[in-house]
Design an enzyme around this catalytic site. Sequence first.
Site, PDB file in Angstrom:
ATOM      1  N   SER A 118       0.831  -1.198   0.000  1.00 25.18           N
ATOM      2  CA  SER A 118       0.000   0.000   0.000  1.00 25.18           C
ATOM      3  C   SER A 118       0.866   1.248   0.000  1.00 25.18           C
ATOM      4  O   SER A 118       1.929   1.282   0.638  1.00 25.18           O
ATOM      5  CB  SER A 118      -0.852  -0.019   1.276  1.00 25.18           C
ATOM      6  OG  SER A 118      -1.427   1.231   1.516  1.00 25.18           O
ATOM      7  N   TYR A 142      -2.523  -0.503  10.351  1.00 24.86           N
ATOM      8  CA  TYR A 142      -2.730  -1.144   9.051  1.00 24.86           C
ATOM      9  C   TYR A 142      -1.495  -0.966   8.162  1.00 24.86           C
ATOM     10  O   TYR A 142      -0.956  -1.930   7.608  1.00 24.86           O
ATOM     11  CB  TYR A 142      -3.973  -0.540   8.367  1.00 24.86           C
ATOM     12  CG  TYR A 142      -4.013  -0.836   6.893  1.00 24.86           C
ATOM     13  CD1 TYR A 142      -4.388  -2.091   6.436  1.00 24.86           C
ATOM     14  CD2 TYR A 142      -3.626   0.129   5.965  1.00 24.86           C
ATOM     15  CE1 TYR A 142      -4.375  -2.373   5.082  1.00 24.86           C
ATOM     16  CE2 TYR A 142      -3.616  -0.139   4.613  1.00 24.86           C
ATOM     17  CZ  TYR A 142      -3.995  -1.394   4.174  1.00 24.86           C
ATOM     18  OH  TYR A 142      -3.971  -1.681   2.837  1.00 24.86           O
ATOM     19  N   LYS A 146       1.635  -3.671   6.532  1.00 22.24           N
ATOM     20  CA  LYS A 146       2.108  -3.800   5.140  1.00 22.24           C
ATOM     21  C   LYS A 146       3.626  -3.625   5.076  1.00 22.24           C
ATOM     22  O   LYS A 146       4.323  -4.356   4.374  1.00 22.24           O
ATOM     23  CB  LYS A 146       1.402  -2.774   4.249  1.00 22.24           C
ATOM     24  CG  LYS A 146      -0.108  -2.993   4.132  1.00 22.24           C
ATOM     25  CD  LYS A 146      -0.401  -4.291   3.397  1.00 22.24           C
ATOM     26  CE  LYS A 146      -1.885  -4.592   3.301  1.00 22.24           C
ATOM     27  NZ  LYS A 146      -2.165  -5.877   2.634  1.00 22.24           N
TER      28      LYS A 146
END
Length: 328
Positions: A118, A142, A146
């Site tokens: 991302s 989050y 990643k």
Amino acid sequence: MTASTLVTGGAGYIGAHTVRALRAADRPVVVLDTLELSTADAVLGADLVVGDIADEALVESVCRDHDVDTIVHFAAYKNVGESMAEPSKYFRNNVDGTVHLLDAAARAGVGQLVFSSSCSVYGTPDHVPVDESQRIAPESVYAETKAIVERVLHWYGVVHGLRSVSLRYFNAAGASFDSRIGEDWTYALNLIPVAIRALLTDGPPLQVFGTDYPTPDGTCVRDYIHVDDLAGAHIAAIDHLAGGGETTAVNVGTGVGSSVKQVLDGIEAVAGRPVPHELAPRRAGDPSSTYADTARAGTVLGWEPRYGLDEILDTAFRWHQQQYATTG
Ligand code: WQD
């Protein structure tokens, strides 16, 4: 038997479009998905195993039974706000689950993996367009998951010889051109589904988060990338690895920034009526402007996007309109 690609999370939004693109290119595919946040019909009849990436015995047997040589790994939780309320859920699933997947894959002899990363790994970029050499500075749990998985992949390359491509997506949006698959707005908090929901339903108006940013019209600028272009980037990444390509991370965006106001104007043009909206304060953690430097995707993967904001809004609107007409 021709080798297959295992697609984890293949019933999810980007996964389903990628499964469809792989099958359209005559590439054997098997999907592994828990169906916790998706439904089986999204795979459009592809081979589907319902199960978890953390179930090593299952992953290993699926890889062996289908002669899997490459994994495309989408399966993950992706709600930024939820990740700040329940970090353990994100570290357990997105990080620990991936480690289990990788161990099972290594035992089954899988040597190649494409990872759903991302643009959020960059946090607030120092400058735009953002290229891959910018500082990795996640601003949410989050995004941190990643960034951690990218590092895990590096080390599985060193230790097990796994070669991988981490695709750092910018803002995935749009739906398939035939309106068969798209992103359900039930859980989506992203700008385009929320704006179309405000337009099609009696629900609340869209809140425009911030109108005083240092951008041309005062609203935030993002790089919206059509989901079919994203699917194509996965095929290009698989081909890179199949050709012996090295482990790398690549931005997947269009290089074009669009403001929130431009998105609303675009939806209004497609729908023929305005999006009900109200001006609201800035949302915490939003960078004012981010869009991709796409040069590396071209040179390393030979990939470039085909679509822009017009196709994104047109396909998204038609898909939501059809969904709303059939399911309410
Ligand atoms: C877009 C713009 C909002 C909703 C997210 C993830 C990120 C990455 C990409 C995957 C922003 C504005 C939004 C609303 C608004 N995902 N907005 N009203 O935050 O750019 O990125 O997707 O890895 O990690 O955070 O996407 O669609 O939420 O917002 O004004 O109701 O729309 O402020 O400027 P974002 P988004």
